[in-house]
Design an enzyme around this catalytic site. Structure first.
Site, PDB file in Angstrom:
ATOM      1  N   ASP A 193       0.681  -1.124   0.074  1.00 31.52           N
ATOM      2  CA  ASP A 193       0.098   0.155   0.007  1.00 31.52           C
ATOM      3  C   ASP A 193       0.915   1.319   0.130  1.00 31.52           C
ATOM      4  O   ASP A 193       2.056   1.113   0.189  1.00 31.52           O
ATOM      5  CB  ASP A 193      -0.894  -0.120   1.248  1.00 31.52           C
ATOM      6  CG  ASP A 193      -2.241   1.093   0.855  1.00 31.52           C
ATOM      7  OD1 ASP A 193      -2.005   1.649   0.098  1.00 31.52           O
ATOM      8  OD2 ASP A 193      -3.182   0.966   1.592  1.00 31.52           O
TER       9      ASP A 193
HETATM   10  C1  BGC Z   1      -4.927   3.477  -0.039  1.00 31.22           C
HETATM   11  C2  BGC Z   1      -5.027   2.513  -1.240  1.00 31.22           C
HETATM   12  C3  BGC Z   1      -4.795   3.127  -2.479  1.00 31.22           C
HETATM   13  C4  BGC Z   1      -3.500   3.859  -2.426  1.00 31.22           C
HETATM   14  C5  BGC Z   1      -3.011   4.622  -3.880  1.00 31.22           C
HETATM   15  C6  BGC Z   1      -3.641   4.226  -0.353  1.00 31.22           C
HETATM   16  O1  BGC Z   1      -3.804   5.397   0.819  1.00 31.22           O
HETATM   17  O2  BGC Z   1      -4.823   2.880   1.139  1.00 31.22           O
HETATM   18  O3  BGC Z   1      -6.261   1.863  -1.160  1.00 31.22           O
HETATM   19  O4  BGC Z   1      -4.909   2.219  -3.678  1.00 31.22           O
HETATM   20  O5  BGC Z   1      -3.308   4.810  -1.395  1.00 31.22           O
HETATM   21  O6  BGC Z   1      -4.123   5.950  -4.019  1.00 31.22           O
END
Ligand code: BGC
Length: 688
Positions: free
Chosen positions: A247
């Site tokens: 993530d």
């Molecule tokens: C989120 C993800 C997301 C990623 C990219 C993170 O803060 O938890 O779900 O895909 O950001 O935007």
């Protein structure tokens, strides 16, 4: 040694040949990468939050990713691209129609292809453990079976367009509160029965090409360095052939570079954000990778396996192939808008309809009042990473205006109106349905409660339409209103669909994919501060008793049960047939019944099949969903549905012997319209 290639030479290299066997292409390209190039492919591009470094020497273009679960947004934040805003994931799941999730997958896959990206950062399938989780609207359900059926269809649809799914957030990211720090302390049985089945199903039934490792720890170890999750289960037990991405910024808290590489993390995202603004420490800078490698902290073979998986997905998404050989892309087309609209039509849930006040009769009403903070509010561009750059958005008020123009007068106060409609609910501001923090309470904001109470004093014909993506407590006001609709976040056509439902052009058929509790303390995750929000650890003490498994087994009356949703018609269940009285280990049992539309309008019923193990050596839920079917019936029409059960549907995870077990004895089959509205019952004996 780095070989230099001319364009002509490059085109002739084996990995560029789209007719060559996939694994041969992967090995050919892997064999040509230098160690430094492998390091470079392990991390996000330093100045682009959603891209991976290109390697020009080998014609490897930047691999590109975009959120997210309801349409394209954050990957193209600073562009002018306009896309289709689809209903929030919980609303899509509320259709109980996996076919629509498949169509959504196909449509959004075409949009991702059209903008020239490789991967969608979705679906999000964390189980809805607490109704307060800020990302409830982005996830699907509290039930592992419904979760699996819905997501498998989605991933198949999406990847049919050769766009990679990125199934997230693996695993147990069930709350936003302290998501970078907290450890989800969860039993093996709960992992096996509740939290992991849908993840596993995306691998085994839909060949998901990417997983996103979560921010949080699971049983003390961060997702990105959790070998048990990333290697032992995902690769070795489930047979995953894709790669794992972190993530965004998740690696900042992990132990070390090598702990992630050795656990099987292929890609760290994003790279460091450019200089002055944000310098997020990451673990996969070239310098760090080089140092760990030279220090013998990980082997080249381990790194190769991580890179091999990433390259495989590049090939699967057609990264090196000519455009003409790939499925064509398209964006915000009438077809995609229709898919968005149909999901809203089938996902909106009629919660309450006293004296059949709904549907409204457009011929009989002369004056209508439209109140509430969500009547005019646009919702697409919010909520965190799942925001959508929507082509347009029909608000609830606009939808009603479209429908009633020239037929019904809009008045300002409830007192003047024949009918008042209050658009209440939440929004995507922090502390509501929004990534990054959880809700503080299950209630509507006090101002809205006051508005509902005040309005119902002025006008008894007051209907509440909720625009939100997570359960709301209503004890304070539910008895004062005759009708309530849960519209979720209904996508770019949402306002038009809500109007169609209010006036009966569409017969609602959505069912809750999550229990609505009467009060927070009834909810299994809210038994003590240890079980929520936790401090450095949050203890999943309820084990497998999540959602209706808790409410039904402990006999706690919910506000609205799992699977609940009314229709403008009624359905009769009859003629239950079970093809055997006994079933043995390798057998299957077939269950069929008839459903009759006993009323006037055409409609759809979601027939739900729950199984109950009558006598068991360990505590099991009172009932568990093991089948469902949505059936569309015209006025007075009769249809039949058939289900099949086999041993896995009867099994629980035996922690002592580390295996799934089904015990001999009587199993009940419960067929109904919700988990609390069981219409037919039968039973059979399982012979182990
Ligand atoms: C989120 C993800 C997301 C990623 C990219 C993170 O803060 O938890 O779900 O895909 O950001 O935007």
């Amino acid at each position: 040694m780095q070989e230099k290639y001319s364009q002509e030479e490059l085109a002739k290299l084996p990995f560029m040949d789209s007719d060559l066997d996939l694994e041969k292409r992967v090995e050919d390209l892997l064999g040509r990468l230098t160690l430094e190039e492998k390091f470079s492919l392990s991390k996000g591009k330093w100045n682009a939050v959603f891209h991976v470094n290109p390697i020009k020497r080998l014609g490897i273009k930047a691999y590109k990713m975009t959120d997210g679960p309801h349409g394209i947004g954050s990957g193209v934040l600073i562009s002018r691209i306009k896309t289709t805003y689809f209903p929030g994931a919980i609303g899509r799941c509320a259709t109980w129609n996996p076919k629509l999730s498949e169509e959504f997958g196909i449509a959004i896959g075409q949009e991702v292809r059209e903008i020239g990206f490789n991967m969608l950062l979705a679906p999000g399938i964390n189980i809805l453990r607490t109704p307060l989780c800020g990302r409830t609207f982005e996830y699907q359900t509290e039930d592992p079976y419904l979760n699996s059926r819905t997501v498998v269809a989605l991933v198949k649809g999406l990847q049919s367009q050769r766009i990679a799914a990125c199934v997230k957030h693996y695993a147990c990211n069930n709350q936003e509160h302290e998501r970078f720090k907290v450890s989800s302390e969860v039993s093996e049985r709960a992992l096996q029965e509740i939290y992991l089945p849908a993840f596993k199903a995306t691998v085994q039934e839909a060949d998901a090409w990417c997983f996103m490792a979560c921010y949080n720890k699971v049983n003390g170890i961060y997702g990105c360095e959790n070998k048990n999750l990333l290697k032992d289960r995902l690769r070795d037990e489930w047979g995953f052939r894709g790669f794992v991405v972190s993530d965004w910024f998740a690696t900042q808290y992990v132990t070390s570079t090598e702990s992630c590489i050795n656990a099987g993390l292929s890609l760290e995202m994003p790279g460091r954000l450019s200089g002055l603004l944000l310098l997020i420490p990451s673990k996969f800078t070239k310098k760090q990778l080089r140092k760990a490698f030279l220090g013998g902290k990980f082997s080249e073979e381990t790194l190769n396996e991580n890179i091999r998986r990433f390259l495989r997905v590049m090939f699967l998404t057609g990264h090196f192939d000519e455009k003409s050989k790939l499925p064509p892309g398209s964006r915000a087309t009438p077809e995609h808008i229709t898919v968005s609209r149909r999901i809203a039509e089938e996902g909106i849930v009629l919660l309450k309809n006293e004296n059949n006040i709904l549907p409204l009769n457009i011929e009989k009403i002369t004056k209508i009042a439209v109140l509430g903070p969500n009547a005019k509010k646009k919702m697409a561009f919010g909520g965190g990473s799942s925001l959508v750059r929507s082509k347009y958005e029909i608000t609830p008020l606009k939808g009603l205006q479209n429908k009633c123009q020239g037929k019904i007068e809009f008045v300002k106060t409830a007192a003047e109106a024949d009918v008042t409609i209050i658009f209440a609910g939440l929004n995507h501001k922090g502390g509501n349905d929004c990534e990054g923090s959880d809700r503080k309470s299950l209630d509507l904001p006090q101002k809205q409660i006051d508005l509902i109470k005040q309005t119902t004093q002025e006008n008894k014909n007051t209907i509440v339409v909720l625009i939100n993506g997570s359960p709301i407590a209503m004890d304070d006001w539910i008895d004062k209103v005759p009708a309530i609709i849960e519209a979720w976040y209904a996508g770019l056509e949402g306002g038009n669909v809500i109007a169609d439902i209010l006036f009966g052009n569409i017969n609602p058929s959505g069912k809750l994919p999550i229990t609505f509790p009467k009060k927070l303390s009834d909810s299994p995750a809210h038994q003590s501060p240890k079980t929520y929000p936790g401090t450095d650890k949050v203890f999943y003490e309820e084990g497998i008793f999540v959602g209706y498994r808790h409410f039904d087994t402990k006999n706690i009356e919910p506000l609205f049960p799992f699977g609940h949703g009314l229709s403008y018609t009624t359905f009769t269940y009859e003629n239950l047939q079970i093809d055997k009285e006994t079933m043995s280990e390798n057998d299957k049992i077939s269950i069929s019944l008839d459903i009759i539309n006993a009323g006037e309008p055409a409609g759809a019923e979601v027939v739900q099949l729950y199984v109950q193990d009558v006598e068991s050596s360990i505590e099991r839920p009172l009932k568990e969903l093991k089948g469902f079917q949505k059936i569309f019936l015209g006025p007075s029409e009769k249809g039949s549905v058939t289900f099949e059960l086999s041993k896995p549907d009867l099994s629980f995870y035996d922690e002592t012997n580390h295996c799934w077990t089904a015990e001999q004895g009587i199993f009940k089959i419960l067929l109904g319209s919700s988990s609390r509205d069981i219409r037919l019952e039968g039973q059979f004996e399982y012979l182990a």
